[in-house]
Each structure stands twice: as C-alpha cells, then as structure tokens.
Design an enzyme around this catalytic site. Structure first.
Site, PDB file in Angstrom:
ATOM      1  N   LYS A 189      83.947 -56.875 -43.692  1.00 45.68           N
ATOM      2  CA  LYS A 189      83.740 -58.319 -43.576  1.00 45.68           C
ATOM      3  C   LYS A 189      84.566 -58.872 -42.413  1.00 45.68           C
ATOM      4  CE  LYS A 189      83.729 -62.517 -46.369  1.00 45.68           C
ATOM      5  NZ  LYS A 189      82.419 -62.935 -45.838  1.00 45.68           N
ATOM      6  N   ASN A 197      73.911 -68.463 -48.127  1.00 43.96           N
ATOM      7  CA  ASN A 197      75.345 -68.323 -48.400  1.00 43.96           C
ATOM      8  C   ASN A 197      76.168 -69.081 -47.375  1.00 43.96           C
ATOM      9  OD1 ASN A 197      77.291 -66.564 -46.618  1.00 43.96           O
ATOM     10  ND2 ASN A 197      75.236 -65.729 -46.344  1.00 43.96           N
ATOM     11  N   LEU A 222      83.815 -67.185 -44.198  1.00 42.47           N
ATOM     12  CA  LEU A 222      84.652 -66.195 -43.517  1.00 42.47           C
ATOM     13  C   LEU A 222      86.007 -65.956 -44.181  1.00 42.47           C
ATOM     14  CD1 LEU A 222      83.825 -67.265 -39.845  1.00 42.47           C
ATOM     15  CD2 LEU A 222      83.055 -65.173 -40.967  1.00 42.47           C
ATOM     16  N   CYS A 243      78.619 -66.800 -36.691  1.00 49.08           N
ATOM     17  CA  CYS A 243      78.586 -67.274 -38.069  1.00 49.08           C
ATOM     18  C   CYS A 243      78.145 -68.736 -38.094  1.00 49.08           C
ATOM     19  CB  CYS A 243      79.940 -67.148 -38.747  1.00 49.08           C
ATOM     20  SG  CYS A 243      79.860 -67.735 -40.450  1.00 49.08           S
ATOM     21  N   LYS A 290      77.202 -59.505 -32.284  1.00 45.01           N
ATOM     22  CA  LYS A 290      76.244 -59.949 -33.307  1.00 45.01           C
ATOM     23  C   LYS A 290      75.665 -61.296 -32.904  1.00 45.01           C
ATOM     24  CE  LYS A 290      75.584 -60.103 -38.302  1.00 45.01           C
ATOM     25  NZ  LYS A 290      76.207 -59.753 -39.597  1.00 45.01           N
ATOM     26  N   ILE A 344      69.800 -59.765 -36.430  1.00 43.69           N
ATOM     27  CA  ILE A 344      70.343 -61.082 -36.186  1.00 43.69           C
ATOM     28  C   ILE A 344      71.365 -61.450 -37.269  1.00 43.69           C
ATOM     29  CG2 ILE A 344      68.309 -62.092 -35.019  1.00 43.69           C
ATOM     30  CD1 ILE A 344      67.323 -63.009 -37.803  1.00 43.69           C
ATOM     31  N   ASN A 345      72.144 -62.449 -37.021  1.00 44.26           N
ATOM     32  CA  ASN A 345      72.948 -63.051 -38.079  1.00 44.26           C
ATOM     33  C   ASN A 345      72.004 -63.908 -38.937  1.00 44.26           C
ATOM     34  OD1 ASN A 345      75.143 -64.106 -39.611  1.00 44.26           O
ATOM     35  ND2 ASN A 345      76.485 -63.927 -37.829  1.00 44.26           N
ATOM     36  N   THR A 346      72.530 -64.616 -39.924  1.00 46.25           N
ATOM     37  CA  THR A 346      71.658 -65.394 -40.819  1.00 46.25           C
ATOM     38  C   THR A 346      71.052 -66.605 -40.114  1.00 46.25           C
ATOM     39  OG1 THR A 346      73.578 -66.602 -41.587  1.00 46.25           O
ATOM     40  CG2 THR A 346      72.870 -64.723 -42.930  1.00 46.25           C
ATOM     41  N   GLY A 382      68.357 -58.153 -41.057  1.00 42.75           N
ATOM     42  CA  GLY A 382      67.677 -59.359 -41.527  1.00 42.75           C
ATOM     43  C   GLY A 382      66.474 -59.033 -42.388  1.00 42.75           C
TER      44      GLY A 382
END
Lengths: 263, 310
Positions: B46, B71, B75, B131, B167, B193-195, B245
C-alpha cells in the site's frame, strides 16, 4: 450482504448507565460471533458485535467509550442508522458441555451463543455462562441467561457480586467438566482463557478483534501476523489450532496507520 | 505443450501475470505473503509516504451492485520508517517479486521517498501520482499535468537504481500525453489505471456514503476504461504497461494482456471472489490458453493491435 441498509432503531434499552442496547426489526441471519458495521451519517462507521438475533429482530449493545460509541448513545428510538453485515466468521457449537466466557461487550455474543445452543437442543445445565466485570453494576445479561436456565458464574474485580477475581478463576473451577470453551473480551483476558484451555487440552474458539475499516477483506487493516489472515474474513472467530499460528495474539495489534502497538 | 504463465515486468520475472494491486490487503509483510500464498505473481505494498497517516474516517468503502466498489481510504500508512521494515520483512520471507509504492506531496518528497524505500531493496517501485482521494490535502494529483508528472519521474529516477512504474490516472483528458511525458522523463513502466473518480449518495438520508464524499471507483464498472487506456498507451509508448482495473476473471486478464499489458493488477476481485481469486483467475487463464492454442503469455501481449491474428 455487504451493501449498507438503512434501518430504523425500534427500541433502546439502557443496560446500565453509559451502555445501551439498540434493537432493529430486521432479518439479519447472523450467527454468534459475527459483527455489523454501524454507520451514523456524518459521524462515521465502526464494527459492533451482535448481541442477539432471533431471526426477526437483532440488537447490538454498545458502551460509550470512544468518540463514536459515545455519539451513538445520543441516537433515539425511531432514528435511522446504516448497517452492513453480518460480517466475519462465527462460533461453532461443539461438544456436550460448553463454557461461554465473556468480558465487557463480549457478554453479548456469548449470551447469543447460549441462546442458540439451547435452541439447538443443548441442555441448559450443560451450558456455563461465565461473566466478569469490574463491579456488579457493569455485568451484562444475567437476567437474560437466568431466563433460559443456564449455569451462571459471575466474577467481579471488587467482589461486589459473585466471586472476587477474574473470569479465569471461575473457569478453572468448571474447566474439567466442559468440552469446548468460547470467549470474547479484552485481548489479555482472551489470552489467559486460551492458555488455560491449552493447559487443559480443551477445544476453544476466541474472537480476535483488530482495527477494522472496510469489513469486507479489502483494506488490509485487520490482517494479523504472520499468516496475513483478515480478521473481518478469516476471523474474527478463530479456533485453538488457528490461534496457535497467530503470533501477535496477546502481544500487539496495529492502529489505523498500520503501526504496531503492544497490549 | 506445457502452458507457460510467466511474464516479465522491467526485467523482473513473474511466475504468472497477476499482481496484487496497491491499496488492497497490503499494509503488512504478512498480508503481502498471504496474497502470494493464494497465487499472486507479484505484490505491491500500500502507498507509503514519509510520515504516518491514519487516512479518512470510516466509511472508507462502499460496495456497489455489479462487482464494483467506491473507496476513499485516504492513503493510510505507517510512514516510511515502518513500511521499509515491512518491505524488508516481506523480502526475507519470499523469492517472489515485492513491489514498493510511494506517494508524496511535493517533487522533492517523491525523491526522498524513493531513496528511503530503496533501502528495502524492493524488486520494483511503483509511484502513485494519481490517488483521487486526497485532493483537499494534496491539490490536483501530479498525474493531471504532463510537466509535473515528468518532474516527479525524474526526481524518483535520480534517487534510485530500482526500475520505477508510474501509476497513471484515468481522470485526465488524454492519458497518452501523460504516458509519453513520464516515458521521456525515464519511467521504466506505467500502470494503467488508478481508480476512476466517483460518488454514491444514500437517498434515505440524502448523504454521501463514504466520509470523503467522493472516492475512487474500481471493479467491473471500470474495466472498459482500463482496456482503452492500456490499448492507447501501448500505441503511444514503448515501456511496459501493468494493466489494472476491473479484472475479475481469466478472460478479463486476457483482454488487458491483448490490449498490451504485460501483467495485470487484481484488487476488487478479492472482495467478489475471495483472496484465492489469484489461483482461480490463473486457472481460467490457463484454460483459455489451452482452448485457444496459446503456449505462453508473451504470445498474447498486445495481440489486439495485430489485425486478423486469429
């Protein structure tokens, strides 16, 4: 079911000052040892153990100790709160004679398990409800257990009711009679009960609570060392063979950042 | 012929293409090992920053019908000092690849974090510039600006010899612009990808459900977004892509490999299919390969870019 459902608080019962039971008319289908996430919009969300569930109604018993559990004391009958669950593993009834050892809020799941055992046909005289508290005013569910006729063993730190001492003192007196020991309470109490069960080679199941954020096995905040088991999925209820593998049991737990804190 | 599931990412060999995505059951060494035990080919810790963070107040996560979730954990992490120890611990307990992940509030801090985290000797370092859940504190993520993204990349590269993966965020006008910028700045790979930014409101109480109000959407709902990003970045850059993803099944993983990913991240599938989803998805990939006469993962990577291949 892990989506949040908004439920009306049907009834509130004060168990003793600062501790209340909140009743919901909802089929939760939970088992003793499981928990729900309670959401108060704007205030936050926390895991709470289920104190009773008869299939039509369930309740949770909460002592106001932290900011969230204090805030929840202000909830009124008719208010709506969010519930996710039931979550986690549950206790499994094994053997002919059982001891249910509860400390603090742990009395809830233990009383729930006693009721389930009776409902499933276990003789009340083969069930020992062992409950401990600092003083007599903080004992939970004595009357509830009298109603189903199980053996009740009480210990208080100050001797105001029952035996003066710890739950392990009461457990020692009956341990040879029982096949399985169940326990929910502060971790050092749980460790003492586990050690006693190991010493007497008794099966036992204990609820191991860790910092829980998501409750569905995603965030990783409740993972234990060294197995990595998530206490919201592989736990919180673990048996003696599983507990043997959890090296942090009775030693440390992690906070919201992931930092270790010793007990 | 024997089916070969192995792949490689920046020269690091993965026994299979499934990577535990950063942010999912991965704060501790034990949790990382648990995912490897359940079949992950590599694991990413994480996101780590210099000082400890508790993250956002709960609720931090909301499950959405149809195998997706929103979510905003915020962090949370124990800070570099403890996280480096967790990484070292993980490295000492396995030979499989352990990937670090860092985030920071400034270019300089990214460099510092890269240097510190390298002490644990992770196999790779993923750099989280994307993020979506901490905008109030950190401003717009570095992933929205090609110049800033390149600056972060350079700062990280200057402070480590370990290959780095940047990322990327899907929440940008054109992801390939960012991909090219970080490639030119020296990135060894990218994660696509990130969210995806999202929000859920409870209509009974008229309140956003997660405490941060907005969050990152993951799972099935975002898979086509990820496939498009991988496909376009594959055309735009020459560095390897870690697809991430909405991979829930073997077929989903194959789809992202065909789009051009060399390996794929797994996150939400752990919620819908259990921690053993790695074993299950690997099994499904193997079955697909058997049925369709593929012998190795390498044959599948980027296939969608070749016309009439099958």
């Amino acid at each position: 079911m892990t989506e949040v459902v908004m439920l009306k608080v049907e009834k509130i019962k004060e168990e003793y000052p600062g501790t209340k039971s909140f009743f919901f008319n909802h089929t939760l289908n939970s088992q003793p040892g499981q928990f729900v996430m309670i959401w108060l919009p704007g205030l936050g969300e926390k895991p709470m153990s289920i104190a009773a569930d008869d299939g039509k109604q369930f309740y949770i018993t909460i002592s106001g100790v932290g900011p969230f559990s204090k805030a929840i004391q202000g909830v009124k009958e008719g208010d709506t709160i969010g519930i996710r669950g039931p979550l986690g593993t549950h206790f499994n009834l094994k053997g002919n004679t059982i001891a249910l050892v509860g400390g603090g809020y742990g009395a809830g799941p233990m009383a729930f398990l006693a009721e389930l055992a009776v409902w499933e046909g276990m003789k009340p005289q083969n069930i020992h409800y062992v409950i401990g508290a600092r003083t007599k005013d903080l004992l939970l569910f004595e009357q509830r257990m009298k109603t189903i006729g199980v053996n009740i063993h009480i210990t208080t730190d100050d001797g105001t009711q029952g035996k003066q001492g710890r739950v392990t003192d009461a457990l020692k007196e009956i341990i040879e009679e029982v096949d399985t020991i169940y326990c929910v309470g502060p971790e050092m109490m749980e460790k003492a009960v586990y050690d006693l069960a190991q010493e007497h080679q008794k099966e036992c199941e204990i609820s191991l609570e860790r910092y829980t954020k998501c409750g569905i096995g995603i965030c990783g905040s409740c993972c234990v060392d060294p197995t990595g088991w998530r206490m919201c999925i592989e736990g919180p209820v673990l048996n003696q063979d599983q507990l043997k593998k959890v090296s942090e049991f009775g030693k440390y737990h992690r906070d919201a950042t992931g930092k270790k804190n010793n007990f | 012929m024997e089916i070969n599931l192995s792949t490689s990412l920046c020269g690091v060999r993965l026994r299979n293409p499934l990577v535990l995505a950063s942010g999912i059951v991965d704060t501790t060494a034990s949790a990382l090992l648990f995912a490897l035990k359940n079949g992950a080919g590599a694991v990413i810790i994480k996101s780590i920053c210099p000082e400890p963070r508790t993250g956002h107040k709960e609720p931090i996560l909301h499950a959405i019908k149809g195998d997706s979730m929103l979510n905003a954990v915020g962090l949370s992490n124990p800070g570099l000092k403890i996280a480096v120890e967790e990484l070292k611990n993980a490295k000492s307990r396995t030979k499989e690849p352990i990937i670090a992940n860092i985030f920071a509030s400034s270019v300089e801090e990214f460099g510092y974090s890269a240097k510190e985290v390298s002490r644990a000797n992770p196999d790779l370092i993923e750099v989280n510039i994307s993020c979506p859940n901490v905008e109030d504190e950190f401003g717009k993520p570095f992933s929205c600006d090609p110049d800033l993204a390149a600056e972060v990349t350079r700062a990280v590269k200057e402070n480590t010899n370990i290959p780095i993966i940047i990322k990327l965020s899907p929440n940008v006008a054109n992801i390939t612009v960012i991909a090219k910028a970080v490639e030119q700045a020296g990135a060894d790979a990218i994660t696509c990808i990130n969210t995806v930014g999202g929000m859920v409101i409870d209509t009974k109480t008229a309140q956003p459900i997660i405490s941060n109000k907005v969050g990152g959407l993951s799972g099935q709902a975002i898979k086509p977004v990820a496939v498009k990003a991988i496909y376009e970045c594959y055309k735009a850059v020459n560095i390897p892509i870690l697809g991430t993803g909405g991979v829930m099944t073997g077929n989903d993983a194959i789809e992202q490999l065909m789009a051009g990913a060399v390996a794929v991240g797994i996150g939400t599938a752990i919620y819908t299919r259990g921690i053993d989803c790695f074993d299950k998805i690997n099994q499904e990939i193997e079955e697909f390969m058997q049925e369709n006469n593929y012998n190795s993962i390498k044959e599948i990577i980027g296939l969608a870019h070749k016309e009439n291949k099958k």
